[in-house]
Scaffold this motif. Structure first.
Motif, mmCIF file in Angstrom:
data_model
loop_
_atom_site.group_PDB
_atom_site.id
_atom_site.type_symbol
_atom_site.label_atom_id
_atom_site.label_comp_id
_atom_site.label_asym_id
_atom_site.label_seq_id
_atom_site.Cartn_x
_atom_site.Cartn_y
_atom_site.Cartn_z
ATOM 1 N N VAL A 198 0.858 -1.181 0.000
ATOM 2 C CA VAL A 198 0.000 0.000 0.000
ATOM 3 C C VAL A 198 0.895 1.232 0.000
ATOM 4 C CG1 VAL A 198 -1.797 1.285 1.235
ATOM 5 C CG2 VAL A 198 -1.791 -1.230 1.301
ATOM 6 N N THR A 199 0.609 2.158 -0.916
ATOM 7 C CA THR A 199 1.306 3.442 -0.936
ATOM 8 C C THR A 199 0.300 4.529 -0.588
ATOM 9 O OG1 THR A 199 0.966 3.659 -3.311
ATOM 10 C CG2 THR A 199 3.067 2.757 -2.606
ATOM 11 N N GLY A 200 0.775 5.538 0.112
ATOM 12 C CA GLY A 200 -0.097 6.599 0.592
ATOM 13 C C GLY A 200 -0.299 7.717 -0.405
ATOM 14 N N PRO A 201 -1.114 8.696 -0.024
ATOM 15 C CA PRO A 201 -1.412 9.833 -0.885
ATOM 16 C C PRO A 201 -0.160 10.597 -1.343
ATOM 17 C CG PRO A 201 -2.913 9.787 0.977
ATOM 18 C CD PRO A 201 -1.859 8.744 1.235
ATOM 19 N N ASP A 202 0.902 10.545 -0.542
ATOM 20 C CA ASP A 202 2.134 11.252 -0.903
ATOM 21 C C ASP A 202 3.114 10.370 -1.665
ATOM 22 O OD1 ASP A 202 2.906 9.547 1.097
ATOM 23 O OD2 ASP A 202 3.653 11.111 2.437
ATOM 24 N N GLY A 203 2.722 9.118 -1.959
ATOM 25 C CA GLY A 203 3.576 8.200 -2.707
ATOM 26 C C GLY A 203 4.484 7.341 -1.859
ATOM 27 N N ASP A 204 4.507 7.573 -0.548
ATOM 28 C CA ASP A 204 5.339 6.755 0.336
ATOM 29 C C ASP A 204 4.744 5.367 0.503
ATOM 30 O OD1 ASP A 204 7.102 8.831 0.742
ATOM 31 O OD2 ASP A 204 6.286 9.390 2.704
ATOM 32 N N GLN A 205 5.605 4.356 0.552
ATOM 33 C CA GLN A 205 5.145 2.992 0.818
ATOM 34 C C GLN A 205 4.806 2.875 2.294
ATOM 35 O OE1 GLN A 205 7.150 -0.420 -1.025
ATOM 36 N NE2 GLN A 205 7.269 -1.293 1.030
ATOM 37 N N LEU A 206 3.564 2.503 2.575
ATOM 38 C CA LEU A 206 3.081 2.427 3.956
ATOM 39 C C LEU A 206 3.024 1.003 4.480
ATOM 40 C CD1 LEU A 206 0.174 4.986 3.594
ATOM 41 C CD2 LEU A 206 2.492 5.402 4.445
ATOM 42 N N ALA A 207 2.898 0.047 3.573
ATOM 43 C CA ALA A 207 2.830 -1.364 3.979
ATOM 44 C C ALA A 207 3.334 -2.223 2.834
ATOM 45 C CB ALA A 207 1.403 -1.755 4.333
ATOM 46 N N ASP A 208 4.054 -3.260 3.178
ATOM 47 C CA ASP A 208 4.479 -4.296 2.235
ATOM 48 C C ASP A 208 4.530 -5.569 3.061
ATOM 49 O OD1 ASP A 208 5.368 -5.770 0.108
ATOM 50 O OD2 ASP A 208 7.405 -4.943 0.116
ATOM 51 N N GLU A 209 3.385 -6.253 3.115
ATOM 52 C CA GLU A 209 3.209 -7.338 4.073
ATOM 53 C C GLU A 209 2.831 -8.652 3.398
ATOM 54 O OE1 GLU A 209 3.816 -7.068 7.244
ATOM 55 O OE2 GLU A 209 4.004 -4.895 7.370
ATOM 56 N N PRO A 210 3.410 -9.757 3.856
ATOM 57 C CA PRO A 210 2.999 -11.072 3.353
ATOM 58 C C PRO A 210 1.694 -11.513 4.016
ATOM 59 C CG PRO A 210 4.676 -11.340 5.023
ATOM 60 C CD PRO A 210 4.490 -9.846 4.827
ATOM 61 N N PHE A 211 0.993 -12.420 3.371
ATOM 62 C CA PHE A 211 -0.195 -13.027 3.975
ATOM 63 C C PHE A 211 -0.309 -14.470 3.502
ATOM 64 C CE2 PHE A 211 -1.692 -10.995 0.074
ATOM 65 C CZ PHE A 211 -2.348 -12.039 -0.570
ATOM 66 N N GLU A 212 -0.955 -15.276 4.309
ATOM 67 C CA GLU A 212 -1.325 -16.647 3.938
ATOM 68 C C GLU A 212 -2.670 -16.903 4.581
ATOM 69 O OE1 GLU A 212 0.347 -21.160 3.578
ATOM 70 O OE2 GLU A 212 1.650 -19.597 4.361
ATOM 71 N N ILE A 213 -3.654 -17.213 3.770
ATOM 72 C CA ILE A 213 -5.023 -17.323 4.260
ATOM 73 C C ILE A 213 -5.674 -18.604 3.760
ATOM 74 C CG2 ILE A 213 -5.568 -14.939 4.827
ATOM 75 C CD1 ILE A 213 -6.213 -14.360 1.991
ATOM 76 N N LEU A 214 -6.458 -19.215 4.642
ATOM 77 C CA LEU A 214 -7.144 -20.475 4.358
ATOM 78 C C LEU A 214 -8.295 -20.272 3.376
ATOM 79 C CD1 LEU A 214 -7.367 -22.046 7.919
ATOM 80 C CD2 LEU A 214 -5.945 -22.809 6.030
ATOM 81 N N PRO A 215 -8.823 -21.361 2.837
ATOM 82 C CA PRO A 215 -9.986 -21.270 1.953
ATOM 83 C C PRO A 215 -11.202 -20.699 2.665
ATOM 84 C CG PRO A 215 -9.002 -23.457 1.835
ATOM 85 C CD PRO A 215 -8.342 -22.729 2.970
ATOM 86 N N ALA A 216 -12.109 -20.102 1.890
ATOM 87 C CA ALA A 216 -13.355 -19.562 2.439
ATOM 88 C C ALA A 216 -14.087 -20.651 3.204
ATOM 89 C CB ALA A 216 -14.232 -19.030 1.313
ATOM 90 N N GLY A 217 -14.651 -20.269 4.343
ATOM 91 C CA GLY A 217 -15.410 -21.215 5.149
ATOM 92 C C GLY A 217 -14.563 -22.125 6.005
ATOM 93 N N ARG A 218 -13.254 -21.886 6.069
ATOM 94 C CA ARG A 218 -12.388 -22.764 6.842
ATOM 95 C C ARG A 218 -11.475 -21.963 7.757
ATOM 96 N NH1 ARG A 218 -7.638 -26.323 5.033
ATOM 97 N NH2 ARG A 218 -7.143 -26.885 7.138
#
Length: 158
Positions: free
Chosen positions: A55-75
């Motif tokens: 995610v980059t902010g209104p001024d162009g700065d990078q605000l987040a660079d995060e990994p994720f791992e998520i299970l299937p829907a309903g689980r």
């Protein structure tokens, strides 16, 4: 970008189990808490998905660079990854917003997590109320776009 009800999003994720996930500020905790943070990544598919969100902010700065791992829907059973890190259907990231304005969002799925060959989506969303809006990145396999980024707002029409 589509705008849909934050209440609908809350209903979807408030039932999920929670524990910390590496790279995430928090996980939706199933306690009925309405605090989704600033950014949420939802898995609406039948397979585990992993990748990263930037995610980059209104001024162009990078605000987040995060990994994720998520299970299937309903689980939301607190399953684990091969490395032992807990996984969930939704991951949230807090303290991303720096004010109102346009935010750039890039979602990148790992090679094995591609949906119909799609591994990346980028877009820009406008946040006008940092207390009532959340950036929702959705990975799904039943719509026109496998990865969408939108703003969820309480009180908006479905």
């Amino acid at each position: 970008m589509e705008r849909s009800s934050r209440r609908r999003l809350l209903g979807t994720v408030s039932t999920l189990a929670a524990t910390a996930v590496a790279g995430c500020s928090s996980i939706v905790d199933g306690s009925g808490s309405n605090d989704l943070g600033d950014v949420v990544v939802l898995n609406e598919t039948s397979r585990r998905r992993s990748g990263s969100i930037t995610v980059t902010g209104p001024d162009g700065d990078q605000l987040a660079d995060e990994p994720f791992e998520i299970l299937p829907a309903g689980r939301a059973d607190g399953g684990s990854t091969p490395t032992g890190t807990a996984s969930f259907v939704a991951a949230t990231f807090e303290n991303v917003f720096v004010g109102t304005g346009a935010y750039g969002v890039a979602v990148r799925l790992d090679e094995k997590s591609a949906v119909d060959g799609v591994r990346e989506a980028t877009g820009e969303v406008r946040i006008s109320d940092t207390d009532e809006e959340v950036i929702a990145a959705k990975v799904g396999d039943d719509g026109e776009e496998p990865i969408t980024v939108e703003v969820e707002t309480e009180g908006a029409a479905l």
